[in-house]
Design an enzyme around this catalytic site. Sequence first.
Site, PDB file in Angstrom:
ATOM      1  N   CYS A   1      22.384 -74.081  57.058  1.00 63.33           N
ATOM      2  CA  CYS A   1      21.454 -74.664  56.081  1.00 63.33           C
ATOM      3  C   CYS A   1      20.888 -75.971  56.640  1.00 63.33           C
ATOM      4  CB  CYS A   1      22.167 -74.927  54.759  1.00 63.33           C
ATOM      5  SG  CYS A   1      21.070 -75.607  53.475  1.00 63.33           S
TER       6      CYS A   1
ATOM      7  N   HIS B   1      27.229 -73.364  52.824  1.00 63.38           N
ATOM      8  CA  HIS B   1      28.063 -74.462  52.312  1.00 63.38           C
ATOM      9  C   HIS B   1      28.088 -74.407  50.799  1.00 63.38           C
ATOM     10  CE1 HIS B   1      24.720 -77.185  51.005  1.00 63.38           C
ATOM     11  NE2 HIS B   1      24.056 -76.472  51.875  1.00 63.38           N
TER      12      HIS B   1
ATOM     13  N   CYS C   1      25.238 -75.574  47.617  1.00 66.43           N
ATOM     14  CA  CYS C   1      23.935 -75.522  48.305  1.00 66.43           C
ATOM     15  C   CYS C   1      22.781 -75.594  47.292  1.00 66.43           C
ATOM     16  CB  CYS C   1      23.845 -74.236  49.124  1.00 66.43           C
ATOM     17  SG  CYS C   1      22.288 -74.074  50.034  1.00 66.43           S
TER      18      CYS C   1
HETATM   19 CO    CO Z   1      22.194 -75.794  51.525  1.00 67.59          CO
END
Ligand code: CO
Length: 199
Positions: free
Chosen positions: A40, A96, A99
């Site tokens: 991400c 994660h 998020c």
């Molecule tokens: Co994220």
Amino acid sequence: MVEALLRRNATWAEGIARTDPGLFPRLAAQQAPEFFWIGCSDSRVPANVVAGLDPGEVFVHRNVANVVHSSDLNLLSALEFAVEALGVRDIIVCGHYGCGGVRASCENAHHRLVDHWIEPIRRLSVQHAPELDALPSAEARLDRLCEINVRDGVSRVAETPIMRAAWEGGARVRIHGLIYGIRDGLLRNLDCTIAPLPA
Ligand code: CO
């Protein structure tokens, strides 16, 4: 301020030159990372830092909510280069908890362009609604959807023609799904590794 950033960079480069004088000459000659990271864009999840890796050790692609779109030329180009040119041994799809991109996919509000980007996660939340609805809190549902998104990313990477050709050609590269805890700094293995069949 960018001036402050440049000063920090100069201090960092001087520190490396002192403690590991061979690093920059080695990296200037070639990169030979063992890992390809799909993660991400979140500023709290920098691949090298959370995995404890030095420059040169991980090839990185990041986007909002670590989505693996099978038509994303950016991701596919990086994947192809990582597998065919760099010969990475392990591909890591890393999500994660907490998020923001995954959270946005569960909201009814509109978020302009990013709604198009995270559409596959919205679809996953519908597919997995019975499991998600059984969880006790919105936070638990979000975190589970973050895990589901990683697993989906792992199988989408595995289904690309790039991976199928690599495995047919005898490459031993594996694809793993990990998730990072914003609250404790720990990476967890989601145990959804896809490896080539034994030769
Ligand atoms: Co994220």
